[in-house]
Design a protein around this motif. Structure first.
Motif, mmCIF file in Angstrom:
data_model
loop_
_atom_site.group_PDB
_atom_site.id
_atom_site.type_symbol
_atom_site.label_atom_id
_atom_site.label_comp_id
_atom_site.label_asym_id
_atom_site.label_seq_id
_atom_site.Cartn_x
_atom_site.Cartn_y
_atom_site.Cartn_z
ATOM 1 N N PHE A 91 -2.135 -18.487 -1.472
ATOM 2 C CA PHE A 91 -3.061 -18.205 -0.373
ATOM 3 C C PHE A 91 -2.668 -16.928 0.369
ATOM 4 C CE2 PHE A 91 -4.668 -18.884 3.999
ATOM 5 C CZ PHE A 91 -6.015 -18.888 3.699
ATOM 6 N N ILE A 92 -1.386 -16.673 0.493
ATOM 7 C CA ILE A 92 -0.951 -15.415 1.113
ATOM 8 C C ILE A 92 -1.477 -14.226 0.313
ATOM 9 C CG2 ILE A 92 1.061 -13.958 1.600
ATOM 10 C CD1 ILE A 92 2.575 -16.466 2.395
ATOM 11 N N LEU A 93 -1.335 -14.293 -1.016
ATOM 12 C CA LEU A 93 -1.884 -13.222 -1.851
ATOM 13 C C LEU A 93 -3.401 -13.132 -1.698
ATOM 14 C CD1 LEU A 93 0.020 -13.313 -5.274
ATOM 15 C CD2 LEU A 93 0.291 -11.717 -3.376
ATOM 16 N N ASP A 147 -5.406 -9.406 -0.542
ATOM 17 C CA ASP A 147 -6.284 -8.509 -1.294
ATOM 18 C C ASP A 147 -7.305 -7.819 -0.398
ATOM 19 O OD1 ASP A 147 -7.835 -10.734 -0.784
ATOM 20 O OD2 ASP A 147 -8.200 -11.247 -2.879
ATOM 21 N N GLY A 148 -7.914 -8.593 0.517
ATOM 22 C CA GLY A 148 -8.872 -7.994 1.434
ATOM 23 C C GLY A 148 -8.233 -7.018 2.405
ATOM 24 N N LYS A 149 -7.024 -7.338 2.856
ATOM 25 C CA LYS A 149 -6.329 -6.447 3.785
ATOM 26 C C LYS A 149 -5.969 -5.124 3.109
ATOM 27 C CE LYS A 149 -4.236 -10.380 6.244
ATOM 28 N NZ LYS A 149 -5.115 -10.363 7.417
ATOM 29 N N VAL A 150 -5.485 -5.200 1.879
ATOM 30 C CA VAL A 150 -5.175 -3.972 1.143
ATOM 31 C C VAL A 150 -6.437 -3.149 0.926
ATOM 32 C CG1 VAL A 150 -4.370 -3.049 -1.065
ATOM 33 C CG2 VAL A 150 -3.127 -4.918 0.036
ATOM 34 N N ALA A 175 0.820 -1.210 0.000
ATOM 35 C CA ALA A 175 0.000 0.000 0.000
ATOM 36 C C ALA A 175 0.853 1.260 0.000
ATOM 37 C CB ALA A 175 -0.926 -0.003 1.219
ATOM 38 N N MET A 176 2.017 1.193 0.632
ATOM 39 C CA MET A 176 2.855 2.377 0.786
ATOM 40 C C MET A 176 3.713 2.649 -0.445
ATOM 41 S SD MET A 176 5.260 3.276 4.079
ATOM 42 C CE MET A 176 6.179 1.743 3.923
ATOM 43 N N ARG A 177 4.156 1.605 -1.130
ATOM 44 C CA ARG A 177 5.159 1.777 -2.186
ATOM 45 C C ARG A 177 4.646 1.478 -3.597
ATOM 46 N NH1 ARG A 177 10.128 2.278 0.201
ATOM 47 N NH2 ARG A 177 10.254 1.639 2.402
ATOM 48 N N THR A 178 3.442 0.950 -3.727
ATOM 49 C CA THR A 178 2.944 0.611 -5.056
ATOM 50 C C THR A 178 1.530 1.145 -5.239
ATOM 51 O OG1 THR A 178 1.858 -1.496 -4.519
ATOM 52 C CG2 THR A 178 4.245 -1.536 -4.853
ATOM 53 N N ARG A 179 1.030 1.002 -6.452
ATOM 54 C CA ARG A 179 -0.349 1.355 -6.770
ATOM 55 C C ARG A 179 -1.159 0.114 -7.139
ATOM 56 N NH1 ARG A 179 0.056 6.959 -10.390
ATOM 57 N NH2 ARG A 179 1.179 8.187 -8.813
ATOM 58 N N ILE A 180 -0.705 -1.018 -6.657
ATOM 59 C CA ILE A 180 -1.404 -2.275 -6.925
ATOM 60 C C ILE A 180 -2.761 -2.258 -6.227
ATOM 61 C CG2 ILE A 180 -1.342 -4.767 -6.591
ATOM 62 C CD1 ILE A 180 1.674 -4.644 -6.764
ATOM 63 N N THR A 181 -3.796 -2.642 -6.941
ATOM 64 C CA THR A 181 -5.150 -2.651 -6.394
ATOM 65 C C THR A 181 -5.482 -4.027 -5.830
ATOM 66 O OG1 THR A 181 -6.184 -3.351 -8.473
ATOM 67 C CG2 THR A 181 -5.818 -0.982 -8.159
ATOM 68 N N PRO A 182 -6.489 -4.105 -4.959
ATOM 69 C CA PRO A 182 -6.902 -5.407 -4.425
ATOM 70 C C PRO A 182 -7.291 -6.399 -5.523
ATOM 71 C CG PRO A 182 -7.838 -3.653 -3.096
ATOM 72 C CD PRO A 182 -7.190 -2.995 -4.278
ATOM 73 N N ASN A 183 -7.976 -5.935 -6.553
ATOM 74 C CA ASN A 183 -8.383 -6.846 -7.632
ATOM 75 C C ASN A 183 -7.177 -7.406 -8.377
ATOM 76 O OD1 ASN A 183 -11.022 -6.454 -6.972
ATOM 77 N ND2 ASN A 183 -11.525 -5.177 -8.729
ATOM 78 N N GLN A 184 -6.124 -6.607 -8.529
ATOM 79 C CA GLN A 184 -4.909 -7.102 -9.167
ATOM 80 C C GLN A 184 -4.249 -8.185 -8.318
ATOM 81 O OE1 GLN A 184 -2.861 -3.355 -9.642
ATOM 82 N NE2 GLN A 184 -3.552 -3.083 -11.763
ATOM 83 N N ILE A 185 -4.286 -8.010 -7.009
ATOM 84 C CA ILE A 185 -3.753 -9.039 -6.114
ATOM 85 C C ILE A 185 -4.581 -10.319 -6.224
ATOM 86 C CG2 ILE A 185 -3.295 -9.627 -3.701
ATOM 87 C CD1 ILE A 185 -2.766 -6.693 -3.162
ATOM 88 N N THR A 186 -5.898 -10.174 -6.351
ATOM 89 C CA THR A 186 -6.765 -11.333 -6.525
ATOM 90 C C THR A 186 -6.407 -12.102 -7.793
ATOM 91 O OG1 THR A 186 -8.562 -10.157 -5.393
ATOM 92 C CG2 THR A 186 -9.160 -12.095 -6.681
ATOM 93 N N TRP A 187 -6.149 -11.380 -8.879
ATOM 94 C CA TRP A 187 -5.712 -12.020 -10.113
ATOM 95 C C TRP A 187 -4.369 -12.730 -9.919
ATOM 96 C CZ3 TRP A 187 -7.943 -13.163 -14.624
ATOM 97 C CH2 TRP A 187 -9.129 -12.513 -14.963
ATOM 98 N N GLY A 188 -3.469 -12.081 -9.174
ATOM 99 C CA GLY A 188 -2.176 -12.701 -8.900
ATOM 100 C C GLY A 188 -2.317 -13.995 -8.119
#
Length: 348
Positions: A84-86, A90-93, A40-53
């Motif tokens: 599973f970590i990813l 997503d929800g935490k982000v 959250a601090m260093r990137t602009r990755i969205t929760p949905n992108q993490i879900t895809w990952g």
């Protein structure tokens, strides 16, 4: 770099669930929460992108499982855990950055089911190809079916409990509209919010005091627990609640009274687990998946671990259904108490 992201301790408070699966609490959150803060601090990755990952890593894990060899099983298990970590991140982000959405929740749920299905077919198919044992085909079908059953059962139990609570709240609001004290609290929520309290001791102390004084159902002391105003011998609503956690002017409804009376040690075990953020449903869908896709492959014991995981999942699911059955009986007695309370009032 965003500068509005709080320190790690605050991120834990904001993003970690009050209660979660023990696998998540012990083996995922210590890794996922610091990663969530850095993401959250260093990137602009969205929760949905993490879900895809998470889905892509799950498919990579499935590809490893198809090879059948133990070294590939270990690789698949490691990648599955990373997936599973990813999946937990997503929800935490989303909670930390305020980017959560209804579509994101749907996407996460659907991708989880796809990952389980793909890995189950790949793992059991790889083992069938290696050994020729047709039992692996049945195991694949069983894993997919149990995963679906677990979530369908959870949804239906949630809907049933929500319906019972809704009906009770409607009855109380109707009965108390003239008194303007329509709020109601449920004992299960109060215990979840205050796991440190020794509720059993509070209950016994207040019941003894109630018998000694032959008295009222509400205590006036600011520091004492409160007893619901619906205390009757037939109604499952006479319970003690720590004053600092109770809601003002709230009736306390206990829909788990019969279950706790049959299993008196449950409350203390539950409170202990909640103090460590671990839910009492010790073998849920998460632990079932981890047994099948991590523990079994790591020890090259896919069949025994899958069978044991399936049996334990079914045992805990049946326990939840049994608990719901007893709760519906408490629900019926509570509604009966409302009807019994109306009769004297109508006669007067």
């Amino acid at each position: 770099m965003r500068r509005d992201i709080p320190p790690l301790a605050e991120v834990r408070r904001l993003t970690q669930k009050k209660r979660d699966a023990w696998w998540t609490v012990l083996l995922v959150d210590p890794v996922a929460t610091p990663l969530v803060r850095q993401t959250a601090m260093r990137t602009r990755i969205t929760p949905n992108q993490i879900t895809w990952g998470a889905l892509l890593l799950g498919l990579v894990s499935a590809a490893c499982f198809t090879q059948g060899d133990w070294r590939w099983l270990v690789a698949g298990a490691v990648v599955y855990h990373l997936s599973f970590i990813l999946d937990c991140m997503d929800g935490k982000v989303a909670r930390l950055t305020g980017q959560g959405s209804v579509f994101g929740a749907w996407l996460d749920y659907i991708f989880d089911r796809i990952r389980v299905m793909a890995c189950a077919v790949a793992l059991m198919g790889g083992q069938y190809h290696r050994t020729g044992d047709t039992f692996y085909i049945w195991l694949a079908a069983g894993v997919v079916a149990l995963d679906g059953l677990r979530y369908i059962n959870s949804l239906e139990i949630f809907k049933t409990r929500h319906t019972m609570r809704k009906q009770i709240k409607a009855r109380i609001r109707a009965a108390r509209r003239a008194e303007d004290t329509a709020e109601v609290a449920f004992m299960e929520d109060l215990l979840r919010d205050n796991p440190e309290a020794d509720i059993e001791q509070d209950i016994q102390q207040n019941l003894q005091q109630d018998r000694a004084e032959d008295a009222a159902t509400t205590l006036s002391s600011e520091s004492a627990p409160v007893l619901t105003t619906l205390s009757t011998e037939s109604a499952p609503v006479l319970m003690a609640v720590p004053a600092k956690k109770r809601r003002k002017n709230a009736d306390v409804i206990d829909l788990q009274r019969e279950f706790r009376s049959r299993f008196p040690g449950y409350l203390r075990a539950r409170s202990y687990l909640l103090r460590h953020r671990v839910r009492t449903h010790l073998i849920s869908g998460i632990e079932f998946q981890m047994g099948v896709f991590i523990v079994g492959p790591l020890f090259d014991a896919v069949i025994p671990v899958t069978v044991v995981s399936a049996v334990l999942l079914l045992v805990f699911e049946l326990a939840i259904v049994y608990k719901l059955l007893l709760s519906t009986r408490d629900f019926a007695r509570t509604l009966d108490s409302f009807e019994n309370a109306k009769t004297p009032a109508a006669a007067a």
